[in-house]
Design an enzyme around this catalytic site. Structure first.
Site, PDB file in Angstrom:
ATOM      1  N   GLY A 101       2.010  -3.596   4.921  1.00 13.67           N
ATOM      2  CA  GLY A 101       2.257  -4.692   5.694  1.00 13.67           C
ATOM      3  C   GLY A 101       1.331  -5.408   6.616  1.00 13.67           C
ATOM      4  O   GLY A 101       0.639  -6.313   5.761  1.00 13.67           O
ATOM      5  N   GLY A 102       1.340  -5.444   7.874  1.00 13.03           N
ATOM      6  CA  GLY A 102       0.180  -6.585   8.431  1.00 13.03           C
ATOM      7  C   GLY A 102      -1.149  -6.022   8.023  1.00 13.03           C
ATOM      8  O   GLY A 102      -2.051  -6.883   8.163  1.00 13.03           O
TER       9      GLY A 102
ATOM     10  N   GLY B 213       4.901   2.048   6.992  1.00 12.62           N
ATOM     11  CA  GLY B 213       4.116   2.961   6.327  1.00 12.62           C
ATOM     12  C   GLY B 213       3.279   2.496   5.074  1.00 12.62           C
ATOM     13  O   GLY B 213       2.894   3.146   4.087  1.00 12.62           O
TER      14      GLY B 213
ATOM     15  N   ASP C 289      -5.967   1.090   8.508  1.00  5.24           N
ATOM     16  CA  ASP C 289      -5.625   0.958   7.060  1.00  5.24           C
ATOM     17  C   ASP C 289      -6.043  -0.470   6.421  1.00  5.24           C
ATOM     18  O   ASP C 289      -5.830  -0.800   5.350  1.00  5.24           O
ATOM     19  CB  ASP C 289      -4.058   0.721   6.991  1.00  5.24           C
ATOM     20  CG  ASP C 289      -3.210   2.105   6.858  1.00  5.24           C
ATOM     21  OD1 ASP C 289      -4.122   3.035   6.577  1.00  5.24           O
ATOM     22  OD2 ASP C 289      -2.229   2.110   7.085  1.00  5.24           O
TER      23      ASP C 289
ATOM     24  N   LYS D  28       0.848  -1.185  -0.043  1.00  7.86           N
ATOM     25  CA  LYS D  28       0.005  -0.049  -0.018  1.00  7.86           C
ATOM     26  C   LYS D  28       0.907   1.202   0.043  1.00  7.86           C
ATOM     27  O   LYS D  28       1.730   1.397   0.790  1.00  7.86           O
ATOM     28  CB  LYS D  28      -0.888  -0.005   1.264  1.00  7.86           C
ATOM     29  CG  LYS D  28      -1.424   1.344   1.470  1.00  7.86           C
ATOM     30  CD  LYS D  28      -2.266   1.523   2.884  1.00  7.86           C
ATOM     31  CE  LYS D  28      -1.147   1.645   3.962  1.00  7.86           C
ATOM     32  NZ  LYS D  28      -0.617   3.046   4.080  1.00  7.86           N
TER      33      LYS D  28
END
Length: 271
Positions: free
Chosen positions: A96-97, A93, A120, A10
């Site tokens: 990821g997770g 940023g 997110d 992202k």
């Protein structure tokens, strides 16, 4: 038999912080895009939950109920054996997770639970460009965002998102306004250059090396270099895939300790 899932990276092309609610949550206005680069997961039904980690950034990632992937499976009502290949730096940023958790929710048709796992996660349910507003719960497709060759670079610094928001001195800023119908790529880039990431300044105060990353991207020919999300990853936009690949190679050789990758973002609509 295990099912393979993708968790695309992202990138926050913009991130305007527009306010703060009484409960402490910040309000955002962000244009988000994705690229095929990212983590990968393999999942299959099991008698008890299990999470196995691999990949260059697996060290230090919890393999139990603290992991968003584990929590996503529970929210989706699934008991799974999960193998998670961590190819993206964490605390960076770039999803990821959150993208990992979204991949689980997407696979098991539980998108309505996404906001419970973090701001997110909802935007990561789709790999298409989107405008993300509110606390991450208001999403709208951005159909006219073009494909963008870029370089992502992270200096090996993990920045906790709460610390960056805490360092933000002014939480009341202008939003992006009405998104225009960009006539072409140049028009989009002109508009994008006038936008901002309001977390860049506080993040640079916590991790001054972010300034070095931005300078390296600009020095390698990026038309625009900006931090993504709450950092410390940054992106630089380039005129072509070849230019982005050459820039990534140049930066990698100059900074062998950094994570540097070239990619092309997924456009808003099939061309």
């Amino acid at each position: 038999m295990a099912i393979e899932l993708a968790a695309p990276v992202k990138i926050n092309l913009t991130l305007h912080v527009t306010g703060r609610r009484p409960d402490g949550y910040h309000l955002l206005d962000s244009l988000v895009v994705f690229a095929s680069l990212g983590d990968r997961l393999w999942v299959e039904p099991a008698e008890e939950m299990a999470l196995q980690l691999s990949g260059p950034f697996s060290r230090g990632v919890p393999a139990d109920g603290r992991n968003l992937v584990w929590r996503a499976a529970e929210l989706a009502g699934q008991v799974l054996r999960i193998r998670l290949e961590k190819n993206l730096p964490h605390g960076a940023g770039i999803g990821g997770g959150s993208a990992d958790a979204a991949a689980i929710l997407r696979a098991f048709d539980a998108p309505q639970r996404a906001i419970e796992l973090g701001a997110d996660v909802p935007v990561c349910l789709s790999s298409r460009p989107q405008r993300m507003q509110g606390i991450g719960d208001r999403l709208s497709r951005a159909e006219t965002v073009p494909a963008l060759p870029l370089v992502l670079a992270n200096p090996g610094v993990s920045l906790p998102t709460p610390a960056v928001f805490k360092a933000l001195s002014e939480p009341e800023n202008n939003d992006m306004g009405e998104l225009p119908a960009w006539p072409d790529r140049d028009g989009f880039l002109d508009w994008l250059g006038a936008q901002r990431n309001d977390l860049e300044r506080p993040a640079r105060g916590l991790a001054p090396v972010i300034g070095d990353v931005l300078a390296a991207l600009s020095g390698a020919g990026a038309g625009l270099a900006r931090m993504s999300g709450s950092g410390a990853s940054c992106f630089g936009l380039f005129p072509s895939e070849a230019a982005a690949e050459a820039a990534a190679d140049r930066i990698s050789r100059a900074h062998p300790g950094w994570w540097v990758r070239s990619a092309v973002t997924i456009p808003g609509a099939d061309l």
